[in-house]
Design a protein around this motif. Structure first.
Motif, PDB file in Angstrom:
ATOM      1  N   GLU A  65     -13.990 -20.186  50.661  1.00  0.00           N
ATOM      2  CA  GLU A  65     -13.732 -18.957  49.905  1.00  0.00           C
ATOM      3  C   GLU A  65     -14.968 -18.068  49.823  1.00  0.00           C
ATOM      4  N   GLY A  66     -16.060 -18.505  50.409  1.00  0.00           N
ATOM      5  CA  GLY A  66     -17.295 -17.738  50.411  1.00  0.00           C
ATOM      6  C   GLY A  66     -18.366 -18.522  51.141  1.00  0.00           C
ATOM      7  N   VAL A  67     -19.499 -17.853  51.385  1.00  0.00           N
ATOM      8  CA  VAL A  67     -20.634 -18.476  52.084  1.00  0.00           C
ATOM      9  C   VAL A  67     -21.890 -18.222  51.256  1.00  0.00           C
ATOM     10  N   THR A  68     -22.701 -19.270  51.082  1.00  0.00           N
ATOM     11  CA  THR A  68     -23.989 -19.137  50.405  1.00  0.00           C
ATOM     12  C   THR A  68     -25.093 -19.614  51.331  1.00  0.00           C
ATOM     13  N   LEU A  69     -26.100 -18.770  51.534  1.00  0.00           N
ATOM     14  CA  LEU A  69     -27.258 -19.104  52.362  1.00  0.00           C
ATOM     15  C   LEU A  69     -28.464 -19.281  51.457  1.00  0.00           C
ATOM     16  N   SER A  70     -29.175 -20.389  51.651  1.00  0.00           N
ATOM     17  CA  SER A  70     -30.337 -20.665  50.823  1.00  0.00           C
ATOM     18  C   SER A  70     -31.375 -21.387  51.669  1.00  0.00           C
ATOM     19  N   GLY A  71     -32.281 -22.081  51.020  1.00  0.00           N
ATOM     20  CA  GLY A  71     -33.318 -22.770  51.786  1.00  0.00           C
ATOM     21  C   GLY A  71     -34.181 -23.617  50.876  1.00  0.00           C
ATOM     22  N   GLY A  72     -35.428 -23.743  51.355  1.00  0.00           N
ATOM     23  CA  GLY A  72     -36.113 -22.911  52.316  1.00  0.00           C
ATOM     24  C   GLY A  72     -36.058 -21.421  51.960  1.00  0.00           C
ATOM     25  N   GLU A  73     -36.546 -20.622  52.881  1.00  0.00           N
ATOM     26  CA  GLU A  73     -36.522 -19.173  52.704  1.00  0.00           C
ATOM     27  C   GLU A  73     -35.861 -18.515  53.910  1.00  0.00           C
ATOM     28  N   PRO A  74     -34.592 -18.082  53.756  1.00  0.00           N
ATOM     29  CA  PRO A  74     -33.888 -17.500  54.902  1.00  0.00           C
ATOM     30  C   PRO A  74     -34.623 -16.326  55.546  1.00  0.00           C
ATOM     31  N   PHE A  75     -35.298 -15.494  54.744  1.00  0.00           N
ATOM     32  CA  PHE A  75     -35.939 -14.307  55.307  1.00  0.00           C
ATOM     33  C   PHE A  75     -37.221 -14.622  56.067  1.00  0.00           C
ATOM     34  N   ASP A  76     -37.720 -15.859  55.972  1.00  0.00           N
ATOM     35  CA  ASP A  76     -38.838 -16.268  56.829  1.00  0.00           C
ATOM     36  C   ASP A  76     -38.394 -16.417  58.284  1.00  0.00           C
ATOM     37  N   GLN A 153     -16.968  -7.145  43.701  1.00  0.00           N
ATOM     38  CA  GLN A 153     -15.669  -7.757  43.404  1.00  0.00           C
ATOM     39  C   GLN A 153     -15.794  -9.246  43.141  1.00  0.00           C
ATOM     40  N   ARG A 154     -16.598  -9.930  43.945  1.00  0.00           N
ATOM     41  CA  ARG A 154     -16.654 -11.387  43.901  1.00  0.00           C
ATOM     42  C   ARG A 154     -17.687 -11.922  42.920  1.00  0.00           C
ATOM     43  N   LEU A 155     -18.797 -11.181  42.696  1.00  0.00           N
ATOM     44  CA  LEU A 155     -19.904 -11.777  41.958  1.00  0.00           C
ATOM     45  C   LEU A 155     -20.367 -10.993  40.739  1.00  0.00           C
ATOM     46  N   ALA A 156     -19.752  -9.863  40.442  1.00  0.00           N
ATOM     47  CA  ALA A 156     -20.173  -9.104  39.253  1.00  0.00           C
ATOM     48  C   ALA A 156     -20.018  -9.933  37.979  1.00  0.00           C
ATOM     49  N   SER A 157     -19.059 -10.842  37.945  1.00  0.00           N
ATOM     50  CA  SER A 157     -18.838 -11.650  36.747  1.00  0.00           C
ATOM     51  C   SER A 157     -19.984 -12.618  36.468  1.00  0.00           C
ATOM     52  N   TYR A 158     -20.902 -12.790  37.450  1.00  0.00           N
ATOM     53  CA  TYR A 158     -22.044 -13.680  37.247  1.00  0.00           C
ATOM     54  C   TYR A 158     -23.241 -12.963  36.635  1.00  0.00           C
ATOM     55  N   GLN A 159     -23.105 -11.679  36.330  1.00  0.00           N
ATOM     56  CA  GLN A 159     -24.150 -10.959  35.605  1.00  0.00           C
ATOM     57  C   GLN A 159     -23.990 -11.287  34.125  1.00  0.00           C
ATOM     58  N   ARG A 160     -24.265 -12.526  33.790  1.00  0.00           N
ATOM     59  CA  ARG A 160     -24.001 -13.004  32.428  1.00  0.00           C
ATOM     60  C   ARG A 160     -24.875 -14.215  32.128  1.00  0.00           C
ATOM     61  N   PRO A 161     -24.934 -14.588  30.834  1.00  0.00           N
ATOM     62  CA  PRO A 161     -25.646 -15.818  30.474  1.00  0.00           C
ATOM     63  C   PRO A 161     -24.911 -17.051  30.998  1.00  0.00           C
TER      64      PRO A 161
END
Length: 211
Positions: A65-76, A153-161
């Motif tokens: 239902e979605g993709v999350t990229l992390s690391g490490g540092e992806p922008f490296d 649409q997908r992640l605005a609800s995560y602007q929360r405590p």
């Protein structure tokens, strides 16, 4: 085009909405004190071609239902990151969330090149001295940047405590018996888990970096 890859896992339920495909890059030049993913700092030995990786991801993308990229540092590994983002966008309508330890301001040139390919970006280095009270973030100095309409649409609800449901971790098991955690643990959760398992007679090594 190749990238240095740490691991891939599906499903991940603790790094964004829904059942997500998690992709961890190997290698990080930022190396924040207190990072729980110090095992991803080094250059690593697993290099995979972008086309080959996308082919391997295809069955999971069909279910995710979605993709999350992390690391490490992806922008490296920005050229590889950009190629992967382009491939993901061409093959799937899923939202793409990227974690980076760089500031939003530092990443502006790269984000211009990747315009429309990253729906949401969590930016800024982890700060172990900062509070940890916001959803999806390891420290409150980090920012959730919504970059596309799909990101809103997908992640605005995560602007929360943080909420009680956010206090969860996914456990991943490798063939060699290693156990990985995906999610945003509370401070020293990894070390508390290590001490608990040691008290029960298990041999444990953690990648949590301490001073």
């Amino acid at each position: 085009m190749e990238l240095s890859l740490s691991r891939v896992h599906f499903p991940v339920t603790t790094l964004g909405p829904g059942r997500r495909l998690g992709i961890w890059f190997q290698g990080c030049s930022i190396r924040c004190p207190g990072c729980i993913s110090a095992d991803t700092w080094g250059p690593g030995k697993r290099h995979v071609g972008i086309a080959q990786l996308l082919e391997q991801l295809r069955p999971w993308l069909a279910e995710a239902e979605g993709v999350t990229l992390s690391g490490g540092e992806p922008f490296d590994q920005f050229p590889a990151l950009l190629a992967l983002l382009q491939g993901l966008r061409q093959s799937s309508p899923l939202d793409i969330l990227v974690y980076s330890g760089y500031s939003l301001e530092h990443l502006q040139p790269q984000l211009q090149q990747a315009e429309g390919l990253i729906d949401a970006l969590i930016s800024d280095p982890f700060d172990e001295r900062s509070e940890q009270s916001l959803a999806l973030r390891g420290s409150d100095n980090q920012r959730l940047n919504l970059l596309t309409p799909l990101g809103h649409q997908r992640l605005a609800s995560y602007q929360r405590p943080l909420q009680p449901a956010d206090q969860a971790l996914d456990l991943m098991f490798d063939e060699n018996g290693s156990v990985w955690m995906a999610g945003i643990p509370r401070r020293d959760d990894v070390l508390r888990l290590r001490d608990l398992l040691k008290a029960q007679g298990h041999q444990v090594r953690t990648s949590a970096h301490r001073h």
